[in-house]
Design a protein around this motif. Sequence first.
Motif, PDB file in Angstrom:
ATOM      1  N   GLU A  85       0.812  -1.215   0.000  1.00  0.00           N
ATOM      2  CA  GLU A  85       0.000   0.000   0.000  1.00  0.00           C
ATOM      3  C   GLU A  85       0.845   1.265   0.000  1.00  0.00           C
ATOM      4  O   GLU A  85       0.301   2.370  -0.067  1.00  0.00           O
ATOM      5  CB  GLU A  85      -0.917   0.009   1.242  1.00  0.00           C
ATOM      6  N   GLU A  86       2.149   1.121   0.075  1.00  0.00           N
ATOM      7  CA  GLU A  86       3.023   2.290   0.153  1.00  0.00           C
ATOM      8  C   GLU A  86       3.247   2.926  -1.212  1.00  0.00           C
ATOM      9  O   GLU A  86       3.530   2.242  -2.203  1.00  0.00           O
ATOM     10  CB  GLU A  86       4.378   1.910   0.759  1.00  0.00           C
ATOM     11  N   ARG A  87       3.112   4.247  -1.245  1.00  0.00           N
ATOM     12  CA  ARG A  87       3.399   5.055  -2.422  1.00  0.00           C
ATOM     13  C   ARG A  87       4.300   6.205  -1.985  1.00  0.00           C
ATOM     14  O   ARG A  87       3.877   7.090  -1.246  1.00  0.00           O
ATOM     15  CB  ARG A  87       2.106   5.611  -3.035  1.00  0.00           C
ATOM     16  N   LEU A  88       5.537   6.188  -2.448  1.00  0.00           N
ATOM     17  CA  LEU A  88       6.511   7.199  -2.035  1.00  0.00           C
ATOM     18  C   LEU A  88       7.126   7.880  -3.255  1.00  0.00           C
ATOM     19  O   LEU A  88       7.388   7.235  -4.268  1.00  0.00           O
ATOM     20  CB  LEU A  88       7.648   6.563  -1.221  1.00  0.00           C
ATOM     21  N   LEU A  89       7.335   9.174  -3.144  1.00  0.00           N
ATOM     22  CA  LEU A  89       8.071   9.926  -4.151  1.00  0.00           C
ATOM     23  C   LEU A  89       9.323  10.473  -3.495  1.00  0.00           C
ATOM     24  O   LEU A  89       9.264  11.058  -2.408  1.00  0.00           O
ATOM     25  CB  LEU A  89       7.223  11.076  -4.697  1.00  0.00           C
ATOM     26  N   VAL A  90      10.468  10.293  -4.145  1.00  0.00           N
ATOM     27  CA  VAL A  90      11.754  10.687  -3.576  1.00  0.00           C
ATOM     28  C   VAL A  90      12.345  11.820  -4.413  1.00  0.00           C
ATOM     29  O   VAL A  90      12.587  11.668  -5.608  1.00  0.00           O
ATOM     30  CB  VAL A  90      12.737   9.492  -3.534  1.00  0.00           C
ATOM     31  N   TYR A  91      12.568  12.979  -3.757  1.00  0.00           N
ATOM     32  CA  TYR A  91      13.075  14.166  -4.436  1.00  0.00           C
ATOM     33  C   TYR A  91      14.450  14.553  -3.914  1.00  0.00           C
ATOM     34  O   TYR A  91      14.872  14.119  -2.833  1.00  0.00           O
ATOM     35  CB  TYR A  91      12.156  15.372  -4.172  1.00  0.00           C
ATOM     36  N   GLU A  92      15.106  15.421  -4.670  1.00  0.00           N
ATOM     37  CA  GLU A  92      16.281  16.087  -4.126  1.00  0.00           C
ATOM     38  C   GLU A  92      15.848  16.895  -2.904  1.00  0.00           C
ATOM     39  O   GLU A  92      14.724  17.422  -2.850  1.00  0.00           O
ATOM     40  CB  GLU A  92      16.889  17.030  -5.161  1.00  0.00           C
ATOM     41  N   PHE A  93      16.705  16.977  -1.901  1.00  0.00           N
ATOM     42  CA  PHE A  93      16.384  17.773  -0.713  1.00  0.00           C
ATOM     43  C   PHE A  93      16.764  19.223  -0.973  1.00  0.00           C
ATOM     44  O   PHE A  93      17.883  19.525  -1.387  1.00  0.00           O
ATOM     45  CB  PHE A  93      17.145  17.242   0.500  1.00  0.00           C
ATOM     46  N   VAL A  94      15.805  20.119  -0.764  1.00  0.00           N
ATOM     47  CA  VAL A  94      16.033  21.554  -0.949  1.00  0.00           C
ATOM     48  C   VAL A  94      16.067  22.174   0.446  1.00  0.00           C
ATOM     49  O   VAL A  94      15.034  22.222   1.125  1.00  0.00           O
ATOM     50  CB  VAL A  94      14.942  22.183  -1.828  1.00  0.00           C
ATOM     51  N   PRO A  95      17.224  22.666   0.914  1.00  0.00           N
ATOM     52  CA  PRO A  95      17.452  22.948   2.336  1.00  0.00           C
ATOM     53  C   PRO A  95      16.697  24.113   2.950  1.00  0.00           C
ATOM     54  O   PRO A  95      16.452  24.115   4.154  1.00  0.00           O
ATOM     55  CB  PRO A  95      18.964  23.192   2.413  1.00  0.00           C
ATOM     56  N   ASN A  96      16.307  25.110   2.154  1.00  0.00           N
ATOM     57  CA  ASN A  96      15.719  26.305   2.773  1.00  0.00           C
ATOM     58  C   ASN A  96      14.198  26.340   2.758  1.00  0.00           C
ATOM     59  O   ASN A  96      13.594  27.415   2.814  1.00  0.00           O
ATOM     60  CB  ASN A  96      16.281  27.565   2.097  1.00  0.00           C
ATOM     61  N   ALA A  97      13.594  25.161   2.711  1.00  0.00           N
ATOM     62  CA  ALA A  97      12.139  25.035   2.788  1.00  0.00           C
ATOM     63  C   ALA A  97      11.467  25.837   1.676  1.00  0.00           C
ATOM     64  O   ALA A  97      12.050  26.077   0.627  1.00  0.00           O
ATOM     65  CB  ALA A  97      11.633  25.448   4.180  1.00  0.00           C
ATOM     66  N   SER A  98      10.240  26.262   1.900  1.00  0.00           N
ATOM     67  CA  SER A  98       9.476  26.947   0.862  1.00  0.00           C
ATOM     68  C   SER A  98       9.426  28.452   1.088  1.00  0.00           C
ATOM     69  O   SER A  98       9.671  28.949   2.191  1.00  0.00           O
ATOM     70  CB  SER A  98       8.054  26.375   0.785  1.00  0.00           C
ATOM     71  N   LEU A  99       9.088  29.158   0.034  1.00  0.00           N
ATOM     72  CA  LEU A  99       9.098  30.615   0.040  1.00  0.00           C
ATOM     73  C   LEU A  99       8.175  31.199   1.101  1.00  0.00           C
ATOM     74  O   LEU A  99       8.478  32.245   1.688  1.00  0.00           O
ATOM     75  CB  LEU A  99       8.697  31.114  -1.351  1.00  0.00           C
ATOM     76  N   ASP A 100       7.037  30.553   1.354  1.00  0.00           N
ATOM     77  CA  ASP A 100       6.085  31.102   2.334  1.00  0.00           C
ATOM     78  C   ASP A 100       6.660  31.155   3.741  1.00  0.00           C
ATOM     79  O   ASP A 100       6.225  31.957   4.568  1.00  0.00           O
ATOM     80  CB  ASP A 100       4.768  30.314   2.314  1.00  0.00           C
ATOM     81  N   HIS A 101       7.649  30.293   4.035  1.00  0.00           N
ATOM     82  CA  HIS A 101       8.291  30.325   5.350  1.00  0.00           C
ATOM     83  C   HIS A 101       9.088  31.605   5.559  1.00  0.00           C
ATOM     84  O   HIS A 101       9.394  31.968   6.695  1.00  0.00           O
ATOM     85  CB  HIS A 101       9.221  29.117   5.530  1.00  0.00           C
ATOM     86  N   PHE A 102       9.425  32.277   4.462  1.00  0.00           N
ATOM     87  CA  PHE A 102      10.209  33.508   4.556  1.00  0.00           C
ATOM     88  C   PHE A 102       9.342  34.755   4.415  1.00  0.00           C
ATOM     89  O   PHE A 102       9.332  35.609   5.288  1.00  0.00           O
ATOM     90  CB  PHE A 102      11.313  33.528   3.487  1.00  0.00           C
ATOM     91  N   ILE A 103       8.628  34.866   3.309  1.00  0.00           N
ATOM     92  CA  ILE A 103       7.969  36.152   3.025  1.00  0.00           C
ATOM     93  C   ILE A 103       6.804  36.454   3.957  1.00  0.00           C
ATOM     94  O   ILE A 103       6.432  37.626   4.116  1.00  0.00           O
ATOM     95  CB  ILE A 103       7.511  36.250   1.551  1.00  0.00           C
ATOM     96  N   PHE A 104       6.218  35.441   4.588  1.00  0.00           N
ATOM     97  CA  PHE A 104       5.093  35.697   5.486  1.00  0.00           C
ATOM     98  C   PHE A 104       5.496  35.649   6.953  1.00  0.00           C
ATOM     99  O   PHE A 104       4.640  35.755   7.829  1.00  0.00           O
ATOM    100  CB  PHE A 104       3.963  34.688   5.221  1.00  0.00           C
ATOM    101  N   ASP A 105       6.770  35.460   7.216  1.00  0.00           N
ATOM    102  CA  ASP A 105       7.262  35.448   8.589  1.00  0.00           C
ATOM    103  C   ASP A 105       7.851  36.818   8.913  1.00  0.00           C
ATOM    104  O   ASP A 105       8.728  37.301   8.191  1.00  0.00           O
ATOM    105  CB  ASP A 105       8.335  34.364   8.751  1.00  0.00           C
ATOM    106  N   PRO A 106       7.392  37.480   9.983  1.00  0.00           N
ATOM    107  CA  PRO A 106       7.851  38.849  10.281  1.00  0.00           C
ATOM    108  C   PRO A 106       9.350  38.967  10.537  1.00  0.00           C
ATOM    109  O   PRO A 106       9.920  40.046  10.351  1.00  0.00           O
ATOM    110  CB  PRO A 106       7.046  39.225  11.531  1.00  0.00           C
ATOM    111  N   ILE A 107       9.983  37.875  10.951  1.00  0.00           N
ATOM    112  CA  ILE A 107      11.425  37.895  11.220  1.00  0.00           C
ATOM    113  C   ILE A 107      12.211  37.425   9.994  1.00  0.00           C
ATOM    114  O   ILE A 107      13.099  38.116   9.492  1.00  0.00           O
ATOM    115  CB  ILE A 107      11.784  37.015  12.430  1.00  0.00           C
ATOM    116  N   LYS A 108      11.854  36.255   9.461  1.00  0.00           N
ATOM    117  CA  LYS A 108      12.625  35.667   8.365  1.00  0.00           C
ATOM    118  C   LYS A 108      12.590  36.496   7.095  1.00  0.00           C
ATOM    119  O   LYS A 108      13.535  36.477   6.309  1.00  0.00           O
ATOM    120  CB  LYS A 108      12.117  34.249   8.075  1.00  0.00           C
TER     121      LYS A 108
END
Length: 352
Positions: A85-108
């Motif tokens: 039943e397992e379905r996995l997709l394996v991607y390259e790891f992108v270290p700085n997460a997604s853009l929303d973690h930066f532009i919507f965070d008052p500090i980042k």
Amino acid sequence: MDFSRFDFAMVRAATNDFSNGNKLGGGGFGSVYKGQLPNGQEIAVKRLANGAKQGQVEFKNEIVLLARLQHKNLVRLLGFCLEGEERLLVYEFVPNASLDHFIFDPIKRMFLNWEARYKIILGIVEGLVYLHQDSQLRIIHHDLKAGNVLLDCEMNPKIADFGLARLFLVDQSRGNTKRIGGTIGYMPPEYVQYGQFSVKTDVFSFGVLVLEIVSGRKNNGSEEHLISNAWKKWRQGKASRLIDQTLNGGSESEKMRCIHIGLLCVQENVAKRPTMASVALMLNSFSMSLSLPSKPAFLIQSSVVASTALPEKFPSRVTSSDQSLEHTSPDQSLEFSVNPSVNIEDSITLPR
């Protein structure tokens, strides 16, 4: 296909048995985990939640599409795993997460100066131009948003999550669908209300994203609707007040030009929205004059689901940054004069 079929035991070991400590996030599809292969390579693993029918469709889409797409501004699929039943997709790891973690965070967001934000905008444009016209396929991403733009170690953007992507025929300019899927605040009204989509669907989403990057505000946030606010300030000659007050350095004319381009992309009239190739020219040639934007398409979050009329008996998957909404529309008969797009979920067979 230039990717691997991974052994489940290897992926489970790489993610420390999918531990919470390795969890990067999740959504309607399932969860995403960080892992490390025996050779030291870091990976990101998307694990389909058992029984998630929509996730099965997205799983197939990503394998078929990403296996044939190669661009520096698209996240790279390394392989997949099918076991029980397992379905996995394996991607390259992108270290700085997604853009929303930066532009919507008052500090980042203070760490993203204008040079960095402008580079991100240009990279997203390059990725979309590749999808729309330069790749061997013609792809509409269908869910472009800040959460689906990943940032690498040098803050270069990589467009991710092709689960809702649509494959177009070479001579096809638009289509319609009975399955509505996307994120509130980024979907144009012609798609939400009538199921009509084209490359201009991504253009609209890009326009929203540009306004978010420049302003540091969400389009579907709790404050005044961003598109509405941007249009009002533009009409008043006060568009500069939309610029993020924490944004340091950079050219004022570049910021204002991006606001101008963003408003051109979210125009209510689909035909007036530029193509992504035209957007690339606008951003790379300051000698190119820009047309005046017309009224944008207003789509307020609180009224989207209540007022949306979709083709009958087909569920829609509409997501926001905080929740997933499933609903079936009332009965309605709709007729379209366009040919339907290739429905990839109905036409592919996964390797055994």
